[in-house]
Scaffold this motif. Structure first.
Motif, PDB file in Angstrom:
ATOM      1  N   ASP A 222     116.190 -47.413  39.659  1.00 10.64           N
ATOM      2  CA  ASP A 222     115.930 -48.639  38.906  1.00 10.64           C
ATOM      3  C   ASP A 222     117.230 -49.429  38.841  1.00 10.64           C
ATOM      4  O   ASP A 222     118.211 -48.974  38.251  1.00 10.64           O
ATOM      5  CB  ASP A 222     115.432 -48.302  37.500  1.00 10.64           C
ATOM      6  N   VAL A 223     117.228 -50.609  39.441  1.00 10.27           N
ATOM      7  CA  VAL A 223     118.459 -51.407  39.507  1.00 10.27           C
ATOM      8  C   VAL A 223     118.926 -51.846  38.126  1.00 10.27           C
ATOM      9  O   VAL A 223     120.079 -52.259  37.953  1.00 10.27           O
ATOM     10  CB  VAL A 223     118.248 -52.655  40.390  1.00 10.27           C
ATOM     11  N   ARG A 224     118.063 -51.743  37.123  1.00 12.24           N
ATOM     12  CA  ARG A 224     118.448 -52.162  35.770  1.00 12.24           C
ATOM     13  C   ARG A 224     119.322 -51.120  35.080  1.00 12.24           C
ATOM     14  O   ARG A 224     119.956 -51.413  34.072  1.00 12.24           O
ATOM     15  CB  ARG A 224     117.199 -52.416  34.924  1.00 12.24           C
ATOM     16  N   TYR A 225     119.357 -49.903  35.606  1.00 10.02           N
ATOM     17  CA  TYR A 225     120.074 -48.815  34.935  1.00 10.02           C
ATOM     18  C   TYR A 225     121.173 -48.263  35.822  1.00 10.02           C
ATOM     19  O   TYR A 225     120.933 -47.954  36.998  1.00 10.02           O
ATOM     20  CB  TYR A 225     119.113 -47.673  34.595  1.00 10.02           C
ATOM     21  N   ASP A 226     122.388 -48.147  35.259  1.00 14.15           N
ATOM     22  CA  ASP A 226     123.397 -47.360  35.950  1.00 14.15           C
ATOM     23  C   ASP A 226     123.216 -45.902  35.514  1.00 14.15           C
ATOM     24  O   ASP A 226     122.300 -45.581  34.744  1.00 14.15           O
ATOM     25  CB  ASP A 226     124.809 -47.870  35.658  1.00 14.15           C
ATOM     26  N   GLN A 229     123.320 -45.247  31.678  1.00 13.31           N
ATOM     27  CA  GLN A 229     122.130 -45.774  31.013  1.00 13.31           C
ATOM     28  C   GLN A 229     120.916 -44.907  31.310  1.00 13.31           C
ATOM     29  O   GLN A 229     120.077 -44.667  30.433  1.00 13.31           O
ATOM     30  CB  GLN A 229     121.886 -47.221  31.455  1.00 13.31           C
ATOM     31  N   TRP A 230     120.828 -44.441  32.565  1.00 16.05           N
ATOM     32  CA  TRP A 230     119.718 -43.554  32.924  1.00 16.05           C
ATOM     33  C   TRP A 230     119.789 -42.267  32.093  1.00 16.05           C
ATOM     34  O   TRP A 230     118.767 -41.781  31.600  1.00 16.05           O
ATOM     35  CB  TRP A 230     119.766 -43.216  34.406  1.00 16.05           C
ATOM     36  N   SER A 233     118.550 -42.907  28.598  1.00 20.82           N
ATOM     37  CA  SER A 233     117.100 -43.079  28.603  1.00 20.82           C
ATOM     38  C   SER A 233     116.394 -41.742  28.776  1.00 20.82           C
ATOM     39  O   SER A 233     115.410 -41.438  28.078  1.00 20.82           O
ATOM     40  CB  SER A 233     116.695 -44.041  29.728  1.00 20.82           C
TER      41      SER A 233
END
Length: 303
Positions: A222-226, A229-230, A233
């Motif tokens: 997911d390009v929204r998460y580095d 962040q992953w 989550s």
């Protein structure tokens, strides 16, 4: 030896190195072009159903290019068409393990797995009807990235007053190292044990041990998460999961030729209070120092 003479020899040496680099690059490009042309000929033979000629070329290419998934994919089709289904399955597994992101080989392998599962189901029911072979997709060209690299060459002379900088075009970088199933029993056992411990940490709610199995280079999907962040989550989701059970069966290990990259595939059974499934999963692992860490995770097939 005077300074001018030294400078002349240094420039002559630089020119010689440039010539050698360009000559080698030219030879490598010619070999690649020749092998790509051979691959195209094999594709033509495959399209016409001349399986023996196609097989000979694919096998010849694989002797020189272990890291090319394209000949493996197409050779699997030849093997399917000549009633060597189990060999075809192994060849597709190697193609996928060599380049886990290679979608055509993955799709072909899924179709073959479905076919084999259907055959097994028919046998269990006592049905003798012969199902038609699945349609697998040929790959029609070799896909290798090209890259131009700047290289700085420093020449030390008696009077260190100049530094020569040259730009050399190098041969295309090699793709990821080929991954083959090898008889490294100790490493195979180590990687299988790592996957079992990963699944047990997941089942036991040991979130930190579970997350420690992943590399900072992990592809989150997911390009929204580095990566960080992953992790946050994932940590939040695992905290609210209840009565999770993760079970791993039939792990297969594919180890890279240099021993620094591996692929582990297995059947994963997942069960929680609200959901359950059975999937064929693939973990890609990279060796960092003395640790093997997960860099990629994907579901190959849902049962």
């Amino acid at each position: 030896m005077d300074y001018k003479h030294t400078q002349f020899l240094a420039r002559l040496l630089i020119g010689f190195f440039i010539y050698l680099g360009q000559a080698q690059a030219s030879i490598d490009e010619q070999k690649l072009a020749s092998d790509r042309q051979l691959f195209g000929e094999a594709v033509d033979y495959s399209s016409r159903g001349e399986w023996a000629k196609a097989e000979s070329i694919y096998r010849d290419l694989l002797q020189r290019h272990l890291d090319w998934p394209e000949p493996r994919n197409n050779l699997a089709i030849v093997l399917m068409q000549t009633n060597r289904v189990d060999e075809a399955r192994k060849m597709l597994e190697q193609a996928v393990a060599t380049h886990p992101s290679f979608r055509i080989s993955q799709n072909n392998r899924t179709r073959l797995y479905d076919y084999l599962a259907s055959q097994a189901y028919d046998r269990a029911l006592g049905v003798d009807d012969q199902r038609p072979l699945p349609e697998l997709k040929l790959i029609e060209s070799i896909n290798l990235p090209m890259q131009v690299v700047e290289k700085t060459v420093e020449v030390v002379v008696e009077k260190p007053v100049t530094v020569e900088k040259i730009v050399m075009v190098e041969k295309p970088p090699s793709p990821a190292p080929a991954v083959v199933n090898v008889a490294h029993d100790g490493l195979n056992a180590q990687l299988k044990d790592l996957v079992i411990r990963w699944s047990e940490a997941w089942s036991n709610g040991d979130i930190e041990t579970y997350l420690e199995a992943y590399s900072p280079l992990f592809e989150t999907g997911d390009v929204r998460y580095d990566f960080n962040q992953w992790k946050e989550s994932r940590r939040a989701r695992l905290r609210i999961s209840r009565n999770v059970e993760v079970r791993v069966e039939n792990p297969s290990v594919f180890i890279g030729e240099q021993g620094k990259r591996a692929v582990v595939e297995f059947v994963q059974f997942y069960r929680s209070v609200t959901y359950r499934d059975k999937v064929l999963k693939q973990l890609v692992l990279q060796k960092t120092d003395d640790n093997w860490l997960i860099t990629s995770e994907r579901v190959i097939k849902t049962y």
